[in-house]
Each structure stands twice: as structure tokens, then as C-alpha cells.
Design a protein around this motif. Structure first.
Motif, PDB file in Angstrom:
ATOM      1  N   GLU A 170       0.833  -1.211   0.000  1.00  0.00           N
ATOM      2  CA  GLU A 170       0.000   0.000   0.000  1.00  0.00           C
ATOM      3  C   GLU A 170       0.863   1.254   0.000  1.00  0.00           C
ATOM      4  N   ALA A 193       2.422   1.690  -3.327  1.00  0.00           N
ATOM      5  CA  ALA A 193       1.397   2.138  -4.273  1.00  0.00           C
ATOM      6  C   ALA A 193       1.126   3.630  -4.119  1.00  0.00           C
ATOM      7  N   ASP A 194       1.093   4.111  -2.875  1.00  0.00           N
ATOM      8  CA  ASP A 194       0.875   5.544  -2.643  1.00  0.00           C
ATOM      9  C   ASP A 194       2.000   6.377  -3.264  1.00  0.00           C
ATOM     10  N   ARG A 234       1.554   6.245  -7.158  1.00  0.00           N
ATOM     11  CA  ARG A 234       0.270   6.654  -7.745  1.00  0.00           C
ATOM     12  C   ARG A 234       0.380   7.854  -8.682  1.00  0.00           C
ATOM     13  N   GLY A 263      -1.178   5.995 -11.524  1.00  0.00           N
ATOM     14  CA  GLY A 263      -2.612   6.133 -11.320  1.00  0.00           C
ATOM     15  C   GLY A 263      -3.251   4.904 -10.702  1.00  0.00           C
ATOM     16  N   LEU A 264      -4.331   4.399 -11.320  1.00  0.00           N
ATOM     17  CA  LEU A 264      -5.066   3.261 -10.777  1.00  0.00           C
ATOM     18  C   LEU A 264      -4.277   1.951 -10.810  1.00  0.00           C
ATOM     19  N   SER A 265      -3.211   1.922 -11.574  1.00  0.00           N
ATOM     20  CA  SER A 265      -2.370   0.719 -11.642  1.00  0.00           C
ATOM     21  C   SER A 265      -1.163   0.812 -10.715  1.00  0.00           C
ATOM     22  N   ALA A 266      -1.217   1.730  -9.754  1.00  0.00           N
ATOM     23  CA  ALA A 266      -0.072   1.941  -8.858  1.00  0.00           C
ATOM     24  C   ALA A 266       0.235   0.703  -8.027  1.00  0.00           C
ATOM     25  N   HIS A 275      -7.680  -3.021  -5.964  1.00  0.00           N
ATOM     26  CA  HIS A 275      -6.726  -2.496  -6.941  1.00  0.00           C
ATOM     27  C   HIS A 275      -6.754  -3.305  -8.230  1.00  0.00           C
TER      28      HIS A 275
END
Length: 246
Positions: free
Chosen positions: A9, A12-13, A16, A20-23, A125
Motif C-alpha cells: 500500500e 502504491a501511494d 500513484r 494512477g489506478l495501476s499503482a 486495486h
């Protein structure tokens, strides 16, 4: 699993703004690269051991000539030779074995509906239109082969096929070189090619070049997140071996 979930997580942050949404998918690739970097020293040691084992082939062939009729004595002599030269026959297995826990953690992480009693937020995700917790069978049932998720898997399969072919070519070159060295050593020692252990080694050499293609099966049956780990790790392995074993 909660520790790995938090790590994914957080990665991913960080990613991002770029993905974007594929982070989260990018975070899994970054996590895989981190695991491979940690294991890289062992891979380098395995490469050195492989080259050392290849250099020992003429001496092993001589041992086969001397002890070919006594398998127990031959095995003991070969083990003593490896110990004398400080070469472990199993050193090449360690990098792969140490990666298994990370793979199984990701597999369970993206197969579990809850983590620590809370809903698993990672399952929300996606990689483009494919959920990271989904499988190829789910993609086929939701839009078919050419649906959004199906196209993601087609892309992965294409990458795996290219990497597997490159791995196949690399393994063939390595096994042919090892077989040539072993054969030269046996010929020089006057040893019988059918000596104990020769047939088994020949069988392994024939199978090894095809191992990379098994990745296709793995990608098809595991959650997409675990599939990304496998594809990234396999790609890393082929590139790493091409550098270390040249």
C-alpha cells in the motif's frame, strides 16, 4: 501478511502519481525487484559455483573412470572433491528457494478476503481493467479473451512467451557448453558415457531449457498480483543469468 500489505500500500501511494489506478501493480513489480536485489548476492555466488562445477568436470570424469564399477565409492569421491574445492552442488537452488516465501505471501495476500479481521483493501486495486485478486478464469468469464481483463492477460502471456524463449535459448547454450565440457573430460579420461550419474545429468540437461515455459501455466492459475511477481522475477532471472553466466 499485514506487514506485506502495508508495504504494498505504501509503495502504491508513492507510485500513484506516475501509474494512477495501476499503482498497486507497479508496487508489486517494485516489491519483486527489491526481493531480487536482496537475493542477488546469492545468485552471483551460484554463478561462481556453476563455473567452478564446470571446471571440475574433467576431474569428475577421471573419478568415474577409476570408480565406475563402485557407485558408492564414486559418490563419496565426488562429494570429497566438491568439499575440497569448496563447491556446493546445491548452491544454485538457494536463490529460487529463498524467493518462494515472497511469492506465497503475495498469493495468500491477494486470495484472502480479510487481513487482520478487516476487509482486504488490496483486492480493490487493478492493473488496467484486471483486478489484482482475479485469475485468468475470472477474466474469461467477464468479457472473454478480448475483454478488458482478458487483454491484460494476453499481454502478460506475450511477455512470458518472449522471456521464456530467451530463457530457453540461454539454457540451451549453458547446458550444451556444460555437456561439451563434460564430454571432453570423459573422452580424455577414457570414461564410459554411461557411467553412474551421466545419464541422470543428461536428462536434467534436456529438461532444463523448457523450464521457463512452465511460467505460462503459473500465470494462468494464480491471482494476477502473484502472476506479476512471477513474470517480473522470471524476466529478472533471464537478464541476470545472461550477465552472470556469459
Amino acid at each position: 501478511m499485514s506487514v506485506i500489505a502495508t508495504l504494498v500500500e505504501q509503495l502504491a501511494d508513492l507510485l500513484r502519481p506516475l501509474f494512477g489506478l495501476s499503482a498497486a501493480a507497479a508496487a508489486i513489480i517494485a516489491f519483486t525487484a527489491l526481493v531480487r536485489l536482496l537475493v542477488h548476492p546469492l545468485s552471483r555466488a551460484a554463478a561462481r559455483a556453476q563455473k567452478a562445477r564446470a571446471a571440475l568436470q574433467p576431474r569428475i570424469a577421471e573419478l568415474r573412470r577409476k570408480h565406475g564399477k563402485n557407485p558408492e565409492k564414486l559418490q563419496k569421491a565426488v562429494l570429497e572433491l566438491h568439499a575440497e574445492e569448496k563447491v556446493s552442488p546445491l548452491s544454485g537452488c538457494l536463490p529460487g528457494l529463498l524467493q518462494l516465501p515472497a511469492f506465497f505471501l503475495l498469493y495468500h495476500l491477494f486470495s484472502s478476503g480479510t487481513i487482520g479481521g478487516e476487509p482486504n483493501a488490496l483486492l480493490t486495486h487493478q492493473l488496467l481493467d484486471a483486478p489484482l485478486g482475479g485469475r485468468w478464469a475470472d477474466a474469461l468469464g467477464d468479457g472473454g479473451v478480448f475483454g478488458g481483463a482478458g487483454l491484460v492477460y494476453l499481454g502478460l502471456f506475450a511477455v512470458v512467451a518472449v522471456v521464456a524463449y530467451a530463457g530457453y535459448r540461454l539454457s540451451r547454450r549453458m547446458t550444451e557448453a556444460s555437456a561439451a565440457m563434460a564430454g571432453a573430460g570423459m573422452a580424455g579420461a577414457g570414461a564410459d558415457p554411461q557411467a553412474p550419474g551421466a545419464a541422470a545429468m543428461g536428462g536434467v540437461m534436456k529438461v532444463m531449457p523448457f523450464m521457463s515455459f512452465f511460467t505460462l501455466v503459473t500465470v494462468a492459475v494464480v491471482p494476477l498480483a502473484a502472476a506479476l511477481y512471477v513474470v517480473t522475477s522470471t524476466t529478472w532471472s533471464v537478464v541476470e543469468r545472461s550477465v552472470l553466466y556469459r
